[in-house]
Design a protein around this motif. Structure first.
Motif, PDB file in Angstrom:
ATOM      1  N   HIS A  13     -48.137 -67.930  28.739  1.00 27.37           N
ATOM      2  CA  HIS A  13     -49.473 -67.334  29.343  1.00 27.37           C
ATOM      3  C   HIS A  13     -49.524 -67.181  30.899  1.00 27.37           C
ATOM      4  N   GLN A  25     -53.748 -71.008  21.232  1.00 22.72           N
ATOM      5  CA  GLN A  25     -52.611 -70.207  21.061  1.00 22.72           C
ATOM      6  C   GLN A  25     -51.572 -70.611  21.964  1.00 22.72           C
ATOM      7  N   ALA A  40     -45.315 -73.843  20.410  1.00 23.88           N
ATOM      8  CA  ALA A  40     -46.029 -73.645  18.957  1.00 23.88           C
ATOM      9  C   ALA A  40     -45.349 -74.535  17.821  1.00 23.88           C
TER      10      ALA A  40
END
Length: 403
Positions: free
Chosen positions: A98, A280, A286
């Protein structure tokens, strides 16, 4: 001295919060030092973003600083900003999907290492003299090795983590970085209580030095060579180290014990937030959280038993008068251009080395004593629990010996 705006922008290590409004105390043991703080510690007047946009949005402005932050400020150090971290501190590469990747000041074409990537970047680029980070699975030791810094994972629970995001609390520690041993030791005098282990750290007595021979056997010959050459240069100080086996019952067993315990605790801490708010998460992070979500209490118990047996063996090996030396990481920092698959394989190899201190709760300090292919490469010392201050004093002797 304020942070140079153009240099800060190039390094991409500071979270773009408003300029620091913390007033420095004019005198104290850390007077004259600038310090940065990993953005999982609370600092009054700022949000705590934890490397994720959703976490940043949920944070709100904090009204109190973490005790470790307050301790540095009250000792006279000047706060210069909060630094980027890997998402939820659950990575070791320093590449945030990000917010980008802070620049490695010791090897600009290579990853800085994570999750305390921004803190290591700030110090290695000269934008802070010292910086707070955390180390769960290697998040101070990896960036210290990659960026050419001194970095300590303290004895577990020795430095307060109140006001800091939990990842896996049975492994989480508060560490810090510096470019020079004088600044590093000054911070240690503020953050560390008196040692509980009276490890000898110089004249008239030195600790017995052990070499983690089984760790070396995992590494490439070129890495083994530079480490053994460094040991030879230190022989006048430490004599001939004794080769020992450190990983019992095996590196694979310890790797999976660490992964399961860390993952279980990480999901207990963050699983509800991830699922309820639909966080997210970037590549690697993840997948690690998804894997962690499936760990059962029974698996946690089984791997905790492995941890306990290893810890007993490792503490017995160290006693109260020995230190273990080993490379801090499997190799120099991978190139920024490497694929996620290569970076994940490197991380998995690193965990096999780094979990020794994590599973045992012992302090480990990484020193910038080696280079390979022109890049920094850390040399580590692991000491008995509670020997942190002695380990720092011993590190000074190692650094001076090679100066």
């Amino acid at each position: 001295m304020p942070v140079d705006a153009s240099a800060s922008s190039a390094a991409h290590c500071f979270v773009p919060y408003p300029a620091p409004a913390v007033t420095a105390i004019s005198s104290g043991p850390l007077s004259g030092l600038r310090f940065a703080v990993k953005d999982i510690f609370d600092v009054a007047g700022y949000p705590t973003g934890c490397g994720n946009p959703h976490m940043l949005a949920l944070s709100g402005i904090k009204t109190a600083s973490a005790p470790s932050v307050t301790a540095l400020a009250q000792a006279g150090a000047t706060f210069v900003g909060k630094t980027y971290t890997d998402e939820l501190a659950f990575s070791m590469n320093g590449k945030n999907a990000h917010f980008g990747t802070p620049r490695n000041g010791g090897a600009p074409g290579r990853i800085p290492g994570g999750s305390s990537s921004g803190s290591a970047s700030a110090v290695s680029n000269g934008l802070a003299d010292v910086a707070l980070g955390t180390d769960t699975g290697g998040s101070v030791r990896a960036p210290a090795s990659h960026c050419g810094l001194i970095g300590l994972r303290p004895t577990h629970a020795r430095v307060s983590l109140k006001g800091c995001m939990d990842l896996a609390q049975s492994f989480d520690t508060c560490g810090w970085f510096a470019r020079d041993i004088d600044s590093f030791a000054r911070v240690g005098e503020v953050l560390l209580r008196d040692d509980t282990c009276l490890l000898p750290d110089g004249a008239p007595a030195m600790p017995q030095v052990l070499v983690a021979a089984d760790v070396l056997a995992l590494l490439e010959p070129r890495v083994q060579d530079v480490f053994m050459q460094t040991l030879e240069r230190l022989s006048g100080l430490i004599g001939t180290p004794l080769p020992v086996k450190t990983a019992t019952p095996s590196f694979d067993s310890l790797y999976w014990a660490f992964r399961h315990i860390q993952g279980y605790e990480a999901w207990q801490n963050h699983g509800d937030t991830i699922t309820r708010h639909g966080l997210q998460l970037g590549p690697g992070v993840a997948e690690r959280f998804a894997w962690s979500s499936k760990i059962t209490p029974q698996q946690m118990e089984e791997h905790s038993n492995v941890r306990q047996r290893f810890k007993e063996d490792f503490l017995r090996l160290l006693g109260d008068d020995r230190v273990i030396v080993l490379p801090s990481m499997p190799d120099i920092a991978p190139l920024l251009s490497e694929s996620e698959e290569v970076l994940e394989n490197y991380r998995n190899q690193a965990v096999r080395m780094l979990c020794l201190a994590g599973l045992s709760g012992c302090p480990q300090i990484s020193l910038p004593l080696m280079t390979l292919d022109g890049a920094p490469f850390g040399f580590s010392l692991i000491g008995p629990q509670g020997s942190d201050q002695a380990l720092i004093r011993l590190s000074r002797k190692f650094i001076d010996e090679l100066a």
